[in-house]
Design an enzyme around this catalytic site. Sequence first.
Site, PDB file in Angstrom:
ATOM      1  CE1 TYR A 173      -5.739   3.786   0.610  1.00 46.09           C
ATOM      2  CE2 TYR A 173      -5.855   2.243   2.434  1.00 46.09           C
ATOM      3  CZ  TYR A 173      -6.239   2.631   1.165  1.00 46.09           C
ATOM      4  OH  TYR A 173      -7.132   1.862   0.462  1.00 46.09           O
TER       5      TYR A 173
ATOM      6  CE  LYS B 213     -10.268   4.594  -0.634  1.00 43.03           C
ATOM      7  NZ  LYS B 213     -10.476   4.751  -2.113  1.00 43.03           N
TER       8      LYS B 213
ATOM      9  CB  THR C 230     -10.127   0.480   2.194  1.00 41.63           C
ATOM     10  OG1 THR C 230      -9.405  -0.375   3.073  1.00 41.63           O
ATOM     11  CG2 THR C 230     -10.020   1.899   2.753  1.00 41.63           C
ATOM     12  CG  ASP C 231     -10.689  -3.882   5.485  1.00 32.54           C
ATOM     13  OD1 ASP C 231      -9.757  -3.168   5.068  1.00 32.54           O
ATOM     14  OD2 ASP C 231     -10.545  -5.106   5.727  1.00 32.54           O
ATOM     15  CD  GLU C 232      -5.704  -0.404   5.371  1.00 34.66           C
ATOM     16  OE1 GLU C 232      -5.145   0.619   5.803  1.00 34.66           O
ATOM     17  OE2 GLU C 232      -5.106  -1.301   4.762  1.00 34.66           O
TER      18      GLU C 232
HETATM   19  P1  NAD Z   1      -3.460   0.854  -7.164  1.00 39.81           P
HETATM   20  O1  NAD Z   1      -2.545   1.747  -6.388  1.00 39.81           O
HETATM   21  O2  NAD Z   1      -2.962  -0.429  -7.687  1.00 39.81           O
HETATM   22  O3  NAD Z   1      -4.068   1.661  -8.411  1.00 39.81           O
HETATM   23  C1  NAD Z   1      -4.517   2.987  -8.312  1.00 39.81           C
HETATM   24  C2  NAD Z   1      -4.735   3.509  -9.723  1.00 39.81           C
HETATM   25  O4  NAD Z   1      -5.223   4.862  -9.618  1.00 39.81           O
HETATM   26  C3  NAD Z   1      -3.456   3.562 -10.563  1.00 39.81           C
HETATM   27  O5  NAD Z   1      -3.713   3.089 -11.867  1.00 39.81           O
HETATM   28  C4  NAD Z   1      -3.106   5.039 -10.590  1.00 39.81           C
HETATM   29  O6  NAD Z   1      -2.404   5.437 -11.760  1.00 39.81           O
HETATM   30  C5  NAD Z   1      -4.491   5.677 -10.520  1.00 39.81           C
HETATM   31  N1  NAD Z   1      -4.459   7.037  -9.959  1.00 39.81           N
HETATM   32  C6  NAD Z   1      -3.832   7.437  -8.817  1.00 39.81           C
HETATM   33  N2  NAD Z   1      -3.997   8.763  -8.660  1.00 39.81           N
HETATM   34  C7  NAD Z   1      -4.763   9.200  -9.706  1.00 39.81           C
HETATM   35  C8  NAD Z   1      -5.267  10.471 -10.091  1.00 39.81           C
HETATM   36  N3  NAD Z   1      -5.020  11.563  -9.356  1.00 39.81           N
HETATM   37  N4  NAD Z   1      -5.993  10.557 -11.220  1.00 39.81           N
HETATM   38  C9  NAD Z   1      -6.232   9.445 -11.985  1.00 39.81           C
HETATM   39  N5  NAD Z   1      -5.769   8.221 -11.664  1.00 39.81           N
HETATM   40  C10 NAD Z   1      -5.039   8.098 -10.545  1.00 39.81           C
HETATM   41  O7  NAD Z   1      -4.723   0.644  -6.206  1.00 39.81           O
HETATM   42  P2  NAD Z   1      -5.669  -0.631  -6.048  1.00 39.81           P
HETATM   43  O8  NAD Z   1      -5.060  -1.541  -5.070  1.00 39.81           O
HETATM   44  O9  NAD Z   1      -6.044  -1.094  -7.376  1.00 39.81           O
HETATM   45  O10 NAD Z   1      -6.929   0.060  -5.329  1.00 39.81           O
HETATM   46  C11 NAD Z   1      -7.993   0.612  -6.098  1.00 39.81           C
HETATM   47  C12 NAD Z   1      -9.039   1.171  -5.154  1.00 39.81           C
HETATM   48  O11 NAD Z   1      -9.523   0.130  -4.310  1.00 39.81           O
HETATM   49  C13 NAD Z   1      -8.516   2.260  -4.231  1.00 39.81           C
HETATM   50  O12 NAD Z   1      -9.514   3.246  -4.090  1.00 39.81           O
HETATM   51  C14 NAD Z   1      -8.277   1.535  -2.913  1.00 39.81           C
HETATM   52  O13 NAD Z   1      -8.427   2.422  -1.818  1.00 39.81           O
HETATM   53  C15 NAD Z   1      -9.392   0.521  -2.939  1.00 39.81           C
HETATM   54  N6  NAD Z   1      -9.135  -0.726  -2.197  1.00 39.81           N
HETATM   55  C16 NAD Z   1      -7.981  -1.444  -2.399  1.00 39.81           C
HETATM   56  C17 NAD Z   1      -7.810  -2.651  -1.722  1.00 39.81           C
HETATM   57  C18 NAD Z   1      -6.569  -3.502  -1.932  1.00 39.81           C
HETATM   58  O14 NAD Z   1      -6.395  -4.516  -1.240  1.00 39.81           O
HETATM   59  N7  NAD Z   1      -5.689  -3.166  -2.858  1.00 39.81           N
HETATM   60  C19 NAD Z   1      -8.787  -3.112  -0.848  1.00 39.81           C
HETATM   61  C20 NAD Z   1      -9.943  -2.338  -0.656  1.00 39.81           C
HETATM   62  C21 NAD Z   1     -10.106  -1.155  -1.352  1.00 39.81           C
HETATM   63  O1  DAU Z   2      -7.598  -3.733   3.950  1.00 42.79           O
HETATM   64  C1  DAU Z   2      -7.659  -3.173   2.668  1.00 42.79           C
HETATM   65  C2  DAU Z   2      -6.333  -2.508   2.363  1.00 42.79           C
HETATM   66  O2  DAU Z   2      -5.392  -3.552   2.146  1.00 42.79           O
HETATM   67  C3  DAU Z   2      -6.397  -1.582   1.158  1.00 42.79           C
HETATM   68  O3  DAU Z   2      -7.265  -0.513   1.439  1.00 42.79           O
HETATM   69  C4  DAU Z   2      -5.002  -1.054   0.822  1.00 42.79           C
HETATM   70  O4  DAU Z   2      -5.055  -0.264  -0.366  1.00 42.79           O
HETATM   71  C5  DAU Z   2      -4.075  -2.231   0.596  1.00 42.79           C
HETATM   72  O5  DAU Z   2      -2.765  -1.778   0.363  1.00 42.79           O
HETATM   73  C6  DAU Z   2      -4.091  -3.145   1.823  1.00 42.79           C
HETATM   74  O6  DAU Z   2      -3.482  -2.505   2.961  1.00 42.79           O
HETATM   75  P1  DAU Z   2      -2.475  -3.271   3.939  1.00 42.79           P
HETATM   76  O7  DAU Z   2      -1.620  -2.299   4.619  1.00 42.79           O
HETATM   77  O8  DAU Z   2      -3.194  -4.268   4.769  1.00 42.79           O
HETATM   78  O9  DAU Z   2      -1.639  -4.114   2.792  1.00 42.79           O
HETATM   79  P2  DAU Z   2      -0.094  -4.457   2.639  1.00 42.79           P
HETATM   80  O10 DAU Z   2      -0.001  -5.462   1.552  1.00 42.79           O
HETATM   81  O11 DAU Z   2       0.739  -3.235   2.535  1.00 42.79           O
HETATM   82  O12 DAU Z   2       0.244  -5.165   4.009  1.00 42.79           O
HETATM   83  C7  DAU Z   2      -0.467  -6.321   4.435  1.00 42.79           C
HETATM   84  C8  DAU Z   2       0.064  -6.704   5.800  1.00 42.79           C
HETATM   85  O13 DAU Z   2       1.414  -7.172   5.639  1.00 42.79           O
HETATM   86  C9  DAU Z   2       0.138  -5.549   6.769  1.00 42.79           C
HETATM   87  O14 DAU Z   2      -0.173  -6.017   8.072  1.00 42.79           O
HETATM   88  C10 DAU Z   2       1.588  -5.099   6.703  1.00 42.79           C
HETATM   89  C11 DAU Z   2       2.339  -6.388   6.408  1.00 42.79           C
HETATM   90  N1  DAU Z   2       3.568  -6.247   5.599  1.00 42.79           N
HETATM   91  C12 DAU Z   2       3.511  -5.533   4.449  1.00 42.79           C
HETATM   92  C13 DAU Z   2       4.631  -5.370   3.673  1.00 42.79           C
HETATM   93  C14 DAU Z   2       4.575  -4.548   2.392  1.00 42.79           C
HETATM   94  C15 DAU Z   2       4.742  -6.865   6.015  1.00 42.79           C
HETATM   95  O15 DAU Z   2       4.784  -7.535   7.062  1.00 42.79           O
HETATM   96  N2  DAU Z   2       5.856  -6.708   5.230  1.00 42.79           N
HETATM   97  C16 DAU Z   2       5.858  -5.966   4.095  1.00 42.79           C
HETATM   98  O16 DAU Z   2       6.939  -5.833   3.445  1.00 42.79           O
END
Ligand code: NAD
Ligand code: DAU
Length: 355
Positions: free
Chosen positions: A160, A164, A134-136
């Site tokens: 989180y 990561k 992630t970019d975080e």
């Molecule tokens: P998600 O939470 O939707 O899915 C995570 C999946 O991993 C689920 O299916 C869960 O059951 C599985 N999992 C969790 N713990 C596990 C374990 N111990 N063993 C096996 N499986 C397990 O997450 P996502 O949003 O799909 O993110 C996927 C990946 O991409 C993560 O590594 C996250 O850090 C990264 N990522 C997410 C975003 C985003 O915006 N969602 C952006 C950048 C990177």
């Molecule tokens: O940047 C990549 C990341 O983006 C991933 O690594 C994470 O897995 C993914 O969850 C996401 O993280 P964020 O914290 O940015 O996503 P989230 O959707 O939780 O929140 C997006 C923005 O919106 C953040 O600034 C918080 C705000 N927010 C979120 C929720 C859930 C609100 O204002 N209200 C809300 O109820």
Amino acid sequence: MTILVTGGAGFIGSNFVLDWLADPTAEPVVNLDNLTYAGNRANLASLQGDARHSFVHGDICDRALADSLLATHRPRAIVHFAAESHVDRSIHGPGAFMKTNVDGTFTLLEAARAHWGTLAGDAKAAFRFHHVSTDEVYGSLQPGAPAFTEAHPYEPNSPYSASKAASDHLVRAWHHTYGLPVVTTNCSNNYGPYHFPEKLIPLMIVNALAGKPLPVYGDGQQIRDWLYVGDHCSGIRAVLAGGRLGETYNIGGWNEQANIDIVKIVCGLLDELRPDPAGPYARLITYVTDRPGHDRRYAIDARKIERELGWRPAETFATGIRKTVQWYLAHADWVAQVQSGAYRDWVSTNYAARA
Ligand code: NAD
Ligand code: DAU
């Protein structure tokens, strides 16, 4: 040949598996996922009966299971998505993040290293461990500061992002010390189908349709760089196919937007596609107590992946967000299924105490 995907029942992982297998010539997928609250086999329903997809219900922290899957299937790559992914949950309960994101990645790296050690010749040269991150990990940007490049220092601010960042460091070290052939991608905020409605965009859609408040943290001026999930998947495929070993690649949408603007765009699309007789959805916007340690701005400089691998996002935000809202409107059954008792408990834990 086969690939092993971890976390392939989650949001991005399931999109990746579906996109991968949409190619009739694609290698089969072994999908290891322990089905936490975020994992959902319904995301993969369209693959029922497809012999190219094998689902394994198990934990990435289980070394014996990882060893046995690698020995049985002999995948030519591991694409590692499995993680705890929600920042707000990491604030309420960081332990699961350390276990899965740090210990789980360590366990997989060790299993991969042992497996890779048994390979020879072309199979050894072709093997890849692709770590999805992630970019975080880069922390928060000041307004006007240049976007994150791959050389930006690691400054994670939440449990989180710290977990990561730790996993990224492990992956790097396994390459430098043991020569394990790794690539890492650091992506910005994804949105699209199968996004669990704890995250901003799907939460706003499902709350609006239910006539519930749309909770915006703090002043709503935090900035994220939004990328359609299908573009993240194509970026991963590009890096898996052609990324240089030991390198990291940023993936982003060139699309910085303030949270409040995202919420207003979602409301506007719902007004058009499913008008509410009670009035515009924006009437439901409610400013609530901010997230502790809330990062103010993320922005990705995605020039390296474009320069080296020719990747650019295919969707604009306008096309991607419209498709996404349409998907949620067409999948009310999926939305109802994921709003279990555990989901309602989480909503109460995260929002009840916010003023
Ligand atoms: P998600 O939470 O939707 O899915 C995570 C999946 O991993 C689920 O299916 C869960 O059951 C599985 N999992 C969790 N713990 C596990 C374990 N111990 N063993 C096996 N499986 C397990 O997450 P996502 O949003 O799909 O993110 C996927 C990946 O991409 C993560 O590594 C996250 O850090 C990264 N990522 C997410 C975003 C985003 O915006 N969602 C952006 C950048 C990177
Ligand atoms: O940047 C990549 C990341 O983006 C991933 O690594 C994470 O897995 C993914 O969850 C996401 O993280 P964020 O914290 O940015 O996503 P989230 O959707 O939780 O929140 C997006 C923005 O919106 C953040 O600034 C918080 C705000 N927010 C979120 C929720 C859930 C609100 O204002 N209200 C809300 O109820």
